[in-house]
Scaffold this motif. Sequence first.
Motif, short mmCIF file in Angstrom:
data_model
loop_
_atom_site.label_atom_id
_atom_site.label_comp_id
_atom_site.label_asym_id
_atom_site.label_seq_id
_atom_site.Cartn_x
_atom_site.Cartn_y
_atom_site.Cartn_z
N TRP A 45 -2.42 47.55 64.00
CA TRP A 45 -2.63 47.73 65.44
C TRP A 45 -3.68 48.79 65.72
CZ3 TRP A 45 -1.77 44.29 68.79
CH2 TRP A 45 -0.71 43.39 68.64
N ILE A 46 -3.71 49.84 64.90
CA ILE A 46 -4.75 50.86 65.06
C ILE A 46 -6.13 50.25 64.78
CG2 ILE A 46 -5.68 52.98 64.05
CD1 ILE A 46 -2.74 53.90 63.72
N GLY A 47 -6.22 49.41 63.75
CA GLY A 47 -7.48 48.73 63.45
C GLY A 47 -7.93 47.81 64.57
N ILE A 48 -6.99 47.10 65.17
CA ILE A 48 -7.32 46.22 66.29
C ILE A 48 -7.84 47.03 67.47
CG2 ILE A 48 -6.31 44.69 68.03
CD1 ILE A 48 -4.46 43.65 65.75
N ALA A 49 -7.21 48.17 67.74
CA ALA A 49 -7.64 49.02 68.85
C ALA A 49 -9.05 49.58 68.60
CB ALA A 49 -6.65 50.16 69.06
N ILE A 50 -9.31 50.00 67.37
CA ILE A 50 -10.64 50.51 67.04
C ILE A 50 -11.69 49.42 67.17
CG2 ILE A 50 -12.06 51.38 65.14
CD1 ILE A 50 -9.60 52.98 64.24
N MET A 51 -11.36 48.21 66.70
CA MET A 51 -12.30 47.10 66.81
C MET A 51 -12.59 46.76 68.27
SD MET A 51 -12.04 43.26 65.22
CE MET A 51 -10.68 42.82 66.27
N ALA A 52 -11.57 46.80 69.13
CA ALA A 52 -11.78 46.52 70.55
C ALA A 52 -12.65 47.60 71.19
CB ALA A 52 -10.44 46.42 71.26
N ALA A 53 -12.44 48.86 70.81
CA ALA A 53 -13.24 49.95 71.36
C ALA A 53 -14.71 49.83 70.94
CB ALA A 53 -12.68 51.30 70.92
N VAL A 54 -14.93 49.48 69.69
CA VAL A 54 -16.31 49.30 69.21
C VAL A 54 -16.96 48.12 69.92
CG1 VAL A 54 -17.70 48.65 67.20
CG2 VAL A 54 -15.94 50.40 66.98
N TRP A 55 -16.24 47.02 70.09
CA TRP A 55 -16.79 45.87 70.78
C TRP A 55 -17.15 46.22 72.22
CZ3 TRP A 55 -14.87 43.35 75.12
CH2 TRP A 55 -15.55 42.20 75.48
N PHE A 56 -16.25 46.93 72.89
CA PHE A 56 -16.50 47.32 74.28
C PHE A 56 -17.74 48.22 74.36
CE2 PHE A 56 -15.81 49.82 78.13
CZ PHE A 56 -15.55 48.81 79.05
N THR A 57 -17.87 49.12 73.42
CA THR A 57 -19.03 50.02 73.40
C THR A 57 -20.32 49.25 73.17
OG1 THR A 57 -17.67 51.82 72.55
CG2 THR A 57 -20.04 52.04 72.27
N VAL A 58 -20.32 48.35 72.19
CA VAL A 58 -21.53 47.59 71.88
C VAL A 58 -21.87 46.63 73.01
CG1 VAL A 58 -22.45 45.83 70.33
CG2 VAL A 58 -21.28 47.82 69.39
N ARG A 59 -20.87 46.02 73.60
CA ARG A 59 -21.13 44.98 74.60
C ARG A 59 -21.45 45.54 75.98
NH1 ARG A 59 -23.00 41.88 77.31
NH2 ARG A 59 -22.29 39.84 77.94
N PHE A 60 -20.79 46.63 76.38
CA PHE A 60 -20.92 47.10 77.76
C PHE A 60 -21.54 48.50 77.89
CE2 PHE A 60 -17.35 44.07 77.97
CZ PHE A 60 -17.91 43.16 78.83
N ILE A 61 -21.06 49.46 77.16
CA ILE A 61 -21.49 50.85 77.37
C ILE A 61 -22.94 51.06 76.90
CG2 ILE A 61 -21.05 53.25 76.71
CD1 ILE A 61 -18.07 52.53 76.63
N GLY A 62 -23.27 50.56 75.70
CA GLY A 62 -24.65 50.73 75.20
C GLY A 62 -25.69 50.12 76.13
N PRO A 63 -25.53 48.85 76.52
CA PRO A 63 -26.52 48.27 77.44
C PRO A 63 -26.55 48.94 78.82
CG PRO A 63 -25.33 46.54 76.32
CD PRO A 63 -24.65 47.83 75.98
N ALA A 64 -25.41 49.44 79.28
CA ALA A 64 -25.38 50.10 80.59
C ALA A 64 -26.22 51.37 80.59
CB ALA A 64 -23.94 50.42 80.97
N PHE A 65 -26.26 52.09 79.49
CA PHE A 65 -27.06 53.31 79.40
C PHE A 65 -28.47 53.06 78.86
CE2 PHE A 65 -22.77 55.28 79.29
CZ PHE A 65 -22.92 56.10 80.40
N GLY A 66 -28.78 51.79 78.56
CA GLY A 66 -30.12 51.44 78.11
C GLY A 66 -30.38 51.73 76.64
N PHE A 67 -29.35 51.91 75.85
CA PHE A 67 -29.54 52.18 74.43
C PHE A 67 -30.02 50.95 73.68
CE2 PHE A 67 -25.98 55.45 75.00
CZ PHE A 67 -26.89 56.45 75.34
N TRP A 68 -29.57 49.75 74.06
CA TRP A 68 -29.97 48.50 73.44
C TRP A 68 -29.70 47.36 74.43
CZ3 TRP A 68 -26.03 51.48 71.17
CH2 TRP A 68 -24.75 51.07 71.46
N GLU A 69 -30.20 46.20 74.08
CA GLU A 69 -30.01 45.01 74.92
C GLU A 69 -29.16 43.98 74.17
OE1 GLU A 69 -33.73 43.39 76.13
OE2 GLU A 69 -34.43 45.30 76.95
N VAL A 70 -28.29 43.31 74.93
CA VAL A 70 -27.47 42.24 74.35
C VAL A 70 -27.98 40.94 74.94
CG1 VAL A 70 -25.15 41.30 74.13
CG2 VAL A 70 -25.49 43.77 74.15
N TYR A 71 -28.34 40.00 74.09
CA TYR A 71 -28.88 38.73 74.56
C TYR A 71 -27.83 37.69 74.62
CZ TYR A 71 -33.34 40.95 73.75
OH TYR A 71 -34.41 41.79 73.78
#
Length: 71
Positions: A45-71
Amino acid sequence: MGESKRRKESLGKQYGQNSERILPWIPITKAQSEKFLKLTSKGAWIGIAIMAAVWFTVRFIGPAFGFWEVY
């Protein structure tokens, strides 16, 4: 004579010890196997939570701050 006294006399020094093994040739008790299952379930369950946090960061937080683009 009560059941516990009879059990104590028959088991001797092993009375009160939780040393019931899963299989006679494997030195793992049932209590140890239950602890292992609880630990691995919690770890999963800890691994699932970490994976969800990383996905959320890569998908939403990074592009919102302009760090990278998701196509």
